[in-house]
Write a protein that holds these residues in place. Structure first.
Motif, mmCIF file in Angstrom:
data_model
loop_
_atom_site.group_PDB
_atom_site.id
_atom_site.type_symbol
_atom_site.label_atom_id
_atom_site.label_comp_id
_atom_site.label_asym_id
_atom_site.label_seq_id
_atom_site.Cartn_x
_atom_site.Cartn_y
_atom_site.Cartn_z
ATOM 1 N N ALA A 1 64.169 29.681 4.656
ATOM 2 C CA ALA A 1 65.349 28.918 4.238
ATOM 3 C C ALA A 1 65.330 28.670 2.736
ATOM 4 C CB ALA A 1 65.406 27.593 5.005
ATOM 5 N N LEU A 2 64.157 28.335 2.205
ATOM 6 C CA LEU A 2 64.036 28.085 0.769
ATOM 7 C C LEU A 2 64.370 29.333 -0.038
ATOM 8 C CD1 LEU A 2 63.204 26.265 -1.611
ATOM 9 C CD2 LEU A 2 60.834 26.974 -1.211
ATOM 10 N N ALA A 3 63.852 30.479 0.393
ATOM 11 C CA ALA A 3 64.118 31.733 -0.323
ATOM 12 C C ALA A 3 65.605 32.056 -0.312
ATOM 13 C CB ALA A 3 63.323 32.871 0.318
ATOM 14 N N MET A 4 66.279 31.817 0.796
ATOM 15 C CA MET A 4 67.717 32.090 0.874
ATOM 16 C C MET A 4 68.499 31.149 -0.035
ATOM 17 S SD MET A 4 68.373 32.989 4.910
ATOM 18 C CE MET A 4 70.039 33.597 4.589
ATOM 19 N N ALA A 5 68.114 29.868 -0.063
ATOM 20 C CA ALA A 5 68.817 28.905 -0.917
ATOM 21 C C ALA A 5 68.636 29.250 -2.386
ATOM 22 C CB ALA A 5 68.310 27.496 -0.626
ATOM 23 N N ARG A 6 67.421 29.593 -2.760
ATOM 24 C CA ARG A 6 67.163 29.930 -4.166
ATOM 25 C C ARG A 6 67.856 31.238 -4.538
ATOM 26 N NH1 ARG A 6 60.816 28.700 -5.364
ATOM 27 N NH2 ARG A 6 61.581 28.359 -7.487
ATOM 28 N N GLY A 7 67.960 32.152 -3.577
ATOM 29 C CA GLY A 7 68.618 33.433 -3.841
ATOM 30 C C GLY A 7 70.096 33.309 -4.142
ATOM 31 N N THR A 8 70.721 32.244 -3.659
ATOM 32 C CA THR A 8 72.147 32.010 -3.925
ATOM 33 C C THR A 8 72.356 30.882 -4.931
ATOM 34 O OG1 THR A 8 72.266 30.513 -2.012
ATOM 35 C CG2 THR A 8 72.840 32.836 -1.647
ATOM 36 N N ASP A 9 71.272 30.426 -5.546
ATOM 37 C CA ASP A 9 71.324 29.341 -6.534
ATOM 38 C C ASP A 9 71.966 28.084 -5.951
ATOM 39 O OD1 ASP A 9 70.726 28.261 -9.019
ATOM 40 O OD2 ASP A 9 72.705 28.715 -9.837
ATOM 41 N N ASP A 10 71.666 27.825 -4.668
ATOM 42 C CA ASP A 10 72.149 26.613 -4.003
ATOM 43 C C ASP A 10 71.136 25.509 -4.286
ATOM 44 O OD1 ASP A 10 72.768 24.541 -2.263
ATOM 45 O OD2 ASP A 10 73.342 25.866 -0.620
ATOM 46 N N ARG A 11 71.391 24.699 -5.290
ATOM 47 C CA ARG A 11 70.416 23.702 -5.717
ATOM 48 C C ARG A 11 70.242 22.569 -4.707
ATOM 49 N NH1 ARG A 11 71.585 21.571 -11.310
ATOM 50 N NH2 ARG A 11 69.341 21.154 -11.406
ATOM 51 N N ARG B 1 70.566 30.131 7.399
ATOM 52 C CA ARG B 1 69.574 29.365 6.640
ATOM 53 C C ARG B 1 69.426 27.950 7.180
ATOM 54 N NH1 ARG B 1 71.780 27.566 1.294
ATOM 55 N NH2 ARG B 1 71.601 25.455 2.119
ATOM 56 N N GLU B 2 70.548 27.301 7.432
ATOM 57 C CA GLU B 2 70.522 25.923 7.924
ATOM 58 C C GLU B 2 69.854 25.840 9.300
ATOM 59 O OE1 GLU B 2 71.357 23.172 6.492
ATOM 60 O OE2 GLU B 2 72.766 23.625 4.884
ATOM 61 N N LEU B 3 70.098 26.820 10.148
ATOM 62 C CA LEU B 3 69.499 26.817 11.479
ATOM 63 C C LEU B 3 67.984 26.960 11.401
ATOM 64 C CD1 LEU B 3 72.145 29.013 13.343
ATOM 65 C CD2 LEU B 3 71.674 26.597 13.777
ATOM 66 N N HIS B 4 67.504 27.786 10.475
ATOM 67 C CA HIS B 4 66.057 27.899 10.283
ATOM 68 C C HIS B 4 65.484 26.571 9.788
ATOM 69 C CE1 HIS B 4 64.757 32.029 11.083
ATOM 70 N NE2 HIS B 4 65.955 32.412 10.695
ATOM 71 N N GLY B 5 66.193 25.930 8.866
ATOM 72 C CA GLY B 5 65.729 24.637 8.365
ATOM 73 C C GLY B 5 65.703 23.580 9.453
ATOM 74 N N SER B 6 66.720 23.582 10.320
ATOM 75 C CA SER B 6 66.778 22.604 11.413
ATOM 76 C C SER B 6 65.691 22.873 12.449
ATOM 77 C CB SER B 6 68.154 22.658 12.090
ATOM 78 O OG SER B 6 69.179 22.371 11.170
ATOM 79 N N THR C 1 68.175 24.087 -2.022
ATOM 80 C CA THR C 1 66.808 24.286 -2.502
ATOM 81 C C THR C 1 66.024 22.977 -2.433
ATOM 82 O OG1 THR C 1 67.470 26.098 -3.955
ATOM 83 C CG2 THR C 1 65.409 24.970 -4.495
ATOM 84 N N ALA C 2 66.648 21.889 -2.876
ATOM 85 C CA ALA C 2 65.984 20.583 -2.824
ATOM 86 C C ALA C 2 65.660 20.202 -1.380
ATOM 87 C CB ALA C 2 66.879 19.519 -3.459
ATOM 88 N N GLN C 3 66.612 20.439 -0.467
ATOM 89 C CA GLN C 3 66.384 20.098 0.937
ATOM 90 C C GLN C 3 65.193 20.854 1.510
ATOM 91 O OE1 GLN C 3 67.990 17.815 3.132
ATOM 92 N NE2 GLN C 3 66.170 18.377 4.301
ATOM 93 N N HIS C 4 65.083 22.140 1.193
ATOM 94 C CA HIS C 4 64.009 22.943 1.778
ATOM 95 C C HIS C 4 62.670 22.682 1.085
ATOM 96 C CE1 HIS C 4 67.053 24.601 4.247
ATOM 97 N NE2 HIS C 4 67.652 25.255 3.268
ATOM 98 N N PHE C 5 62.688 22.297 -0.181
ATOM 99 C CA PHE C 5 61.454 21.808 -0.810
ATOM 100 C C PHE C 5 60.977 20.547 -0.069
ATOM 101 C CE2 PHE C 5 62.146 23.906 -5.171
ATOM 102 C CZ PHE C 5 61.055 24.735 -5.013
#
Length: 364
Positions: free
Chosen positions: A182-192, A156-161, A195-199
């Motif tokens: 990346a956003l979908a993966m963060a939200r899928g694990t409830d990583d808030r 996820r982080e690599l896609h975001g970078s 999620t904020a970073q990818h928003f």
């Protein structure tokens, strides 16, 4: 061993081979080479990875940590204890990262994604976009089927970078695709925080079309998590978006000052310098050239301290605009030449823009 000898890798030889810094390390490597070469390479890669992780944490302490596995933790003290030492390490080792990734892909492919992730501060400061995109795509391809929590977070982080480099090189739709994944993966694990970073990344990518919605959601989420740095990042991007839409200059300057203060307070000196630079640019665009010049000069010093060549080149071109507007054509030409030299190896588009500005000044 002295601090320089403790650093594992030295740049490749003229034959393109990698070596060790000190005679003691070379002797140790020779002993290891008598055994399994694959194990020897892994040991060297893990030492390099450990140093890169240390440098990354020192230069960007606010970054969400990720436990990266080391098969062979270094038995020696790394000798990277300050931000300056970390920046020096990244400046020296970063240009040779591709050779290390080649060795990793041949012998230990799983190391490639972790090393690329750890080297984020180098990509962020140098903005070598072709390497940035190539290295991240290699890492993503190797990690195409993540199976553990760490691997999924890394993927996820690599896609975001990679999305950042895609956005900066004009590949907007590809950047949006990476941000959405990346956003979908963060939200899928409830990583808030994620999620904020990818928003935020989505908002920065859209900038005008839909930017406010994503950036506002990022800012609100970061505030709810008491993440001052993230909230300041969104605050700065929202201010710049509103400026594009014609916001009052006084309000823009106030918002950029707040963002600069909060980013500096959280240790993000690179982004605080960006807020300062944008403030100087806003002053110049408002015709307040006397105030703009020292503001941009301070930003230039900050970018040089952070070894951010691409932003150094940008601010030099903005300072040249001020000198040209004040009739100091010779000074403006000197600044633009310096800017063009920095851009040449970092951003072909900006290099072309500055070169054209130089031609225009010469024709006056």
């Amino acid at each position: 061993m002295n601090s320089s000898a403790r650093r594992v890798w030295c740049p490749p030889t003229s034959q393109g081979q990698w070596g060790f810094v000190s005679s003691g390390a070379r002797a140790h490597a020779a002993d290891l080479a008598a055994g399994d070469k694959t194990e020897t390479v892994r040991r060297g890669l893990d030492w390099l990875l450990a140093e890169t992780i240390t440098a990354s944490r020192l230069t960007e302490p606010y970054r969400e940590p990720l436990a990266l596995p080391l098969a062979y933790p270094p038995p020696h003290h790394l000798g990277i204890a300050t931000v300056d030492q970390a920046l020096d390490f990244l400046a020296v080792r970063g240009p040779h990262l591709g050779a290390a990734l080649d060795a990793a892909e041949k012998h230990h492919p799983a190391v490639v994604p972790t090393l690329v992730f750890a080297a984020w501060p180098w990509y962020r400061r140098t903005r070598h976009y072709s390497e940035w995109l190539h290295h991240h795509t290699r890492a993503i391809d190797i990690l195409s089927n993540p199976s553990t929590d760490v691997e999924r977070r890394l993927y996820r982080e690599l896609h975001g970078s990679r999305a950042v480099a895609l956005r900066e090189t004009g590949h907007i739709y590809d950047a949006i695709a990476d941000c959405n994944l990346a956003l979908a993966m963060a939200r899928g694990t409830d990583d808030r925080p994620g999620t904020a970073q990818h928003f935020y990344d989505l908002g920065a990518t859209y900038r005008l079309a839909g930017a406010h919605g994503y950036l506002t959601r990022a800012q609100r989420l970061w505030i709810s998590l008491d993440r001052r740095r993230g909230a300041a990042l969104a605050h700065m991007e929202l201010a710049l978006t509103d400026a594009d839409l014609g916001e009052d200059s006084a309000a823009l300057l106030d918002r950029l000052s707040i963002a600069e203060r909060d980013l500096a307070a959280t240790g993000d000196y690179l982004n605080s310098a960006k807020a300062l630079a944008w403030r100087g640019r806003a002053l110049a665009c408002d015709g307040r050239l006397v105030e703009a010049r020292p503001t941009l000069a301070d930003a230039l010093d900050a970018f040089r301290a952070q070894d951010s060549r691409i932003w150094e080149a940008c601010v030099l071109s903005w300072l040249a605009d001020i000198d040209a507007a004040c009739g100091r054509t010779g000074d403006a030409i000197a600044l633009l030449r310096h800017s063009a030299a920095l851009y040449e190896h970092h951003s072909p588009q900006d290099h072309a823009r500055v070169t054209e500005a130089l031609r225009a000044l010469h024709s006056r």
